[in-house]
Design an enzyme around this catalytic site. Structure first.
Site, PDB file in Angstrom:
ATOM      1  N   ASP A  72       0.863  -1.180   0.000  1.00  0.00           N
ATOM      2  CA  ASP A  72       0.000   0.000   0.000  1.00  0.00           C
ATOM      3  C   ASP A  72       0.907   1.240   0.000  1.00  0.00           C
ATOM      4  O   ASP A  72       2.137   1.144   0.109  1.00  0.00           O
ATOM      5  CB  ASP A  72      -0.966  -0.014   1.201  1.00  0.00           C
ATOM      6  CG  ASP A  72      -2.166   0.907   0.973  1.00  0.00           C
ATOM      7  OD1 ASP A  72      -2.140   1.723   0.036  1.00  0.00           O
ATOM      8  OD2 ASP A  72      -3.136   0.830   1.751  1.00  0.00           O
TER       9      ASP A  72
HETATM   10  C1  BGC Z   1      -4.974   3.475   0.484  1.00  0.00           C
HETATM   11  C2  BGC Z   1      -5.164   2.573  -0.722  1.00  0.00           C
HETATM   12  C3  BGC Z   1      -4.955   3.333  -2.002  1.00  0.00           C
HETATM   13  C4  BGC Z   1      -3.592   3.988  -1.966  1.00  0.00           C
HETATM   14  C5  BGC Z   1      -3.272   4.745  -3.238  1.00  0.00           C
HETATM   15  C6  BGC Z   1      -3.705   4.290   0.396  1.00  0.00           C
HETATM   16  O1  BGC Z   1      -3.675   5.298   1.370  1.00  0.00           O
HETATM   17  O2  BGC Z   1      -4.978   2.693   1.659  1.00  0.00           O
HETATM   18  O3  BGC Z   1      -6.441   2.001  -0.692  1.00  0.00           O
HETATM   19  O4  BGC Z   1      -5.083   2.469  -3.100  1.00  0.00           O
HETATM   20  O5  BGC Z   1      -3.541   4.879  -0.867  1.00  0.00           O
HETATM   21  O6  BGC Z   1      -4.035   5.880  -3.364  1.00  0.00           O
END
Ligand code: BGC
Length: 751
Positions: free
Chosen positions: A272
């Site tokens: 993530d």
């Molecule tokens: C979130 C994800 C997301 C990623 C990219 C993160 O903060 O947990 O769900 O895909 O950011 O934007």
């Protein structure tokens, strides 16, 4: 000391990795990926296993030179997207970049938010929405969606409830499968997220730790991932959270034992956002070199946004914490995925065609968006049959949210444009005008007084004006800052200002319809008795408001069903209908039972609940057989009659309870559901098929077992259905995790 331990660990892991890599060959793409990676420099390999995010002064030259191999967040602005594409076209490499973005409910056309789409209990519209969103994105050069989000959650305090499919295992698995399939059909790379248990942070507090037994993890959290993988998910995103004390991006057990071995996932695991770098804050090590070593050896193949793989893996190899083969294995997974999906060929993205291609999809996307909202809006209350509105000449639409396009687009609108949004105010006024009904628009205060004081004079003035109409439609709920990531809440009721607005309007004595905007349950105890009807319209997206207007005026009957249990108070969270039986079930007048002393037992509304503006009656459920074998399918039938005056879509639900088992089993769990359309006066016999093999549970060794014995099947309109039949399962099953059934896959593939 720490370094030595990690080095030993890495050494042990390497044996497994080295063994795993050659054995993994299954097709020509493995060979081609191996050959391609063998010919790459270290820089090129690191490019493939890193994802760089759009930012000011982005180094486009690094794309051209091969330092950057995947990008994200370039989908928002055409010029940036085109510059990235041009840089790639200048590069000598044959393998295209992936370009990813968050777009969980649409790209340009915004469908109702994912939790709303789950309330349709309809696989086809979820799949269609995902397909169209993907097609719009691909036409704009964005080929990777960071979704679907398949995190189950039972905690309304958690703001990301809006992104998933709610609390139920079967419904979440169906939605994961349908959404994955749709996005794949639309031509995108799909990454299920967030593996795993991201929806269970302590206290519902964002980014919190998760503590969970492994049997619960396997029973409740993993099935949607399993279905999504079987439906063709390309990637899986490792969650931010710790699970049982270990950050997921460093958890060998989660990523290798469970995701790779038990769920059989072969594609790349992506971290993530900056989660590799963030593991330092989770106390894993102060040394980023050790952290990247922990992460890649645990099984993370791609580093999203932190840049740590590129920066620190070479040093990790020099120190012997990581072998060159670890990097090759990760790079091969990414390259294999790209080759298998033709990313070594020309891109279909043509900037000159972008507008025309997206425009060509607009009519169909709009149709699906409205259709989805028609099935998603949930009627929670309809006292005195206030809806559909009848005999009114003048309507007051009250509350700033009704006309707030950015709010109605929710918190992750990708490329959605506010000028495309049909607001609630617009849709209601337009529909009212067609019936010759006048509409008074009364803004009251911004965000429907979400931030206003209860004694704000605008509230009094708004109520006075609303009192001049025949009926008031008051729009309240959450705004954009109160939904999505990082929006955990301790209060779930409308704000004091919003409550004051509802009370003031209700005090005029005119009938009141409340439209609730939001992505999770909201506590309605303080106003529900003052108003006639309450309709949950979620965040409707660009066109969903049209469906709400249709429901208000009786063009259609509402048919959405809650994908979660609706509480009476935030303090009851977490809450789910499939709890385990207690030795002292709740009794109203008995304090020594399973309840709070200061609230009546039971939720405000059960899972699966949703009223109709017609009348639907259920006959007694019938079984096609009283005894069943493990590999059979048991069919429970029920006659469903529309005894009202309007056509309906009824979501018929069957829940199963394993009455006696070696582990305590939930009071009931959704086992099948089907939507049926009924004309007024029509009766249909609805058949719900259940595979006994799906009714099992996990034991400590990770096996899936189903035990012979009696299963009670409840059939009805929601999770409190009482009518039931018993079926006897004659034999048992014991399956390894590799071999356990995939929930809902047959439906995902068939519909
Ligand atoms: C979130 C994800 C997301 C990623 C990219 C993160 O903060 O947990 O769900 O895909 O950011 O934007």
């Amino acid at each position: 000391m720490k370094t030595t331990r990690i080095a030993l660990l890495a050494g042990a892991l390497l044996c497994t990795a080295a063994l795993a890599a050659p054995a993994a060959r299954v097709d020509e793409f493995d060979d081609r990926a191996a050959a391609m990676v063998a010919g790459m420099t270290l820089t090129e390999k690191l490019a493939q296993i890193s994802v760089d995010t759009n930012a000011e002064n982005f180094p486009f030259a690094d794309i051209t030179s091969g330092v950057i191999g995947n990008i994200m967040n370039f989908g928002y602005v055409d010029a940036e997207k085109d510059e990235a594409q041009a840089a790639w076209l200048r590069s000598p490499r044959r393998l295209r970049m992936l370009d990813g973005i968050d777009m969980e409910y649409g790209f340009r056309t915004l469908f109702p938010v994912p939790i709303a789409q789950a309330a349709t209990f309809d696989l086809a519209s979820n799949r269609e929405a995902a397909r169209l969103a993907a097609q719009e994105a691909v036409a704009s050069g964005v080929d990777w969606t960071f979704g679907p989000m398949v995190d189950l959650s039972r905690d309304q305090r958690w703001g990301r409830m809006v992104e998933g499919a709610g609390e139920d295992v079967l419904l979440s698995a169906c939605m994961a499968g349908a959404r994955t399939r749709g996005a794949r059909e639309g031509g995108q790379f799909v990454s299920l997220k967030h593996f795993a248990a991201h929806g269970f942070p302590e206290g519902g507090r964002e980014y919190g730790a998760v503590e969970m037994s492994e049997t619960f993890l396997r029973d409740v959290v993993l099935p949607p991932f399993r279905t999504g993988i079987a439906a063709g998910a390309d990637m899986v995103m490792a969650a931010f959270n710790t699970l049982n004390g270990v950050p997921v991006a460093a958890s060998r057990h989660l990523l290798r034992d469970l995701l790779r071995d038990d769920l059989g996932f072969r594609g790349p695991i992506v971290s993530d956002w900056e989660s590799i770098a963030q593991m330092a804050r989770q106390g894993l090590s102060e040394d980023p070199v050790e952290i990247v070593a922990r992460s890649i050896t645990a099984g993370v193949d791609m580093d999203m946004a932190s840049g740590h793989f590129r920066k620190y893996l070479p040093e990790a190899v020099r120190r012997g914490l990581v072998t060159p083969d670890d990097i090759d294995v990760a790079a091969r997974r990414v390259v294999r995925m790209k080759l298998a999906r033709g990313l070594d060929g020309p891109s279909s993205f043509d900037p000159a065609q972008r507008e025309a291609r997206v425009a060509a999809l607009a009519a169909e996307a709009r149709r699906v968006a409205i259709e989805s909202a028609r099935k998603a809006d949930v009627l929670l209350q309809n006292r005195g049959d206030l809806l559909p509105l009848a005999g009114v000449k003048r309507i007051a639409v009250v509350g700033g949210l009704a006309d707030d396009a950015p709010v109605l687009m929710a918190s992750g609108p990708a490329r959605g444009r506010k000028e495309d949004v049909v607001t609630l105010k617009g849709a209601i006024a337009e529909r009212a005008a067609r019936s010759g009904i006048a509409t008074d628009w009364i803004e009251a205060c911004i965000y429907s007084c979400l931030t206003a004081a209860p004694d704000d004079p605008r509230i009094r003035e708004a109520a006075a004006r609303a009192g001049e109409a025949d009926v008031a439609i008051v729009v309240v709920g959450e705004n954009r800052e109160l939904t999505g990531e990082a929006t955990s809440r301790t209060e779930l009721a409308p704000s004091p200002g919003q409550l004051a607005l509802i009370r003031a309007v209700a005090a005029t004595g005119k009938p009141v319809v409340v439209l609730l905007v939001g992505g999770r349950a909201q506590v309605i105890e303080d106003f529900r008795e003052r108003v006639g009807a309450i309709l949950m319209v979620w965040f409707p997206g660009t066109h969903g408001s049209i469906a709400a207007a249709e429901i208000l005026f009786g063009d259609i009957t509402p048919s959405g069903r809650l994908p979660f249990t609706w509480p009476r108070s935030a303090a009851e969270e977490p809450l789910s209908y499939d709890e385990l039986p207690t030795a002292r079930p709740a009794e109203v007048d008995n304090r020594w039972t399973h309840r709070y002393v200061d609230r009546p037992p039971g939720p405000r509304h059960p899972f699966g609940f949703g009223l109709t503006t017609s009348k639907v009656d259920y006959g007694a459920p019938r079984l096609d057989r009283a005894e069943v074998r493990i590999d059979d399918v048991v069919t429970v039938r029920v006659a469903v009659t529309n005894s009202g005056r309007r056509a309906v879509r009824e979501v018929v639900q069957a829940y199963a309870r394993d009455l006696v088992a070696s582990r305590t089993r939930p009071l009931r769990r959704l086992a099948a559901f089907a939507a049926v359309e009924l004309a007024p006066g029509e009766t249909k016999d609805v058949a719900l098929s259940i595979r006994p093999i799906d009714l099992g549970f996990h034991i400590e060794n990770g096996h899936w077992i189903v035990e012979a014995g009696t299963f009670r099947l409840f059939v009805g309109a929601d999770a409190e259905a009482t009518a039931h039949v018993d079926v006897r399962l004659l034999d048992s099953a014991d399956r390894t995790a590799r071999d356990e059934p995939v929930l809902c896959l047959d439906r995902v593939l068939a519909e």
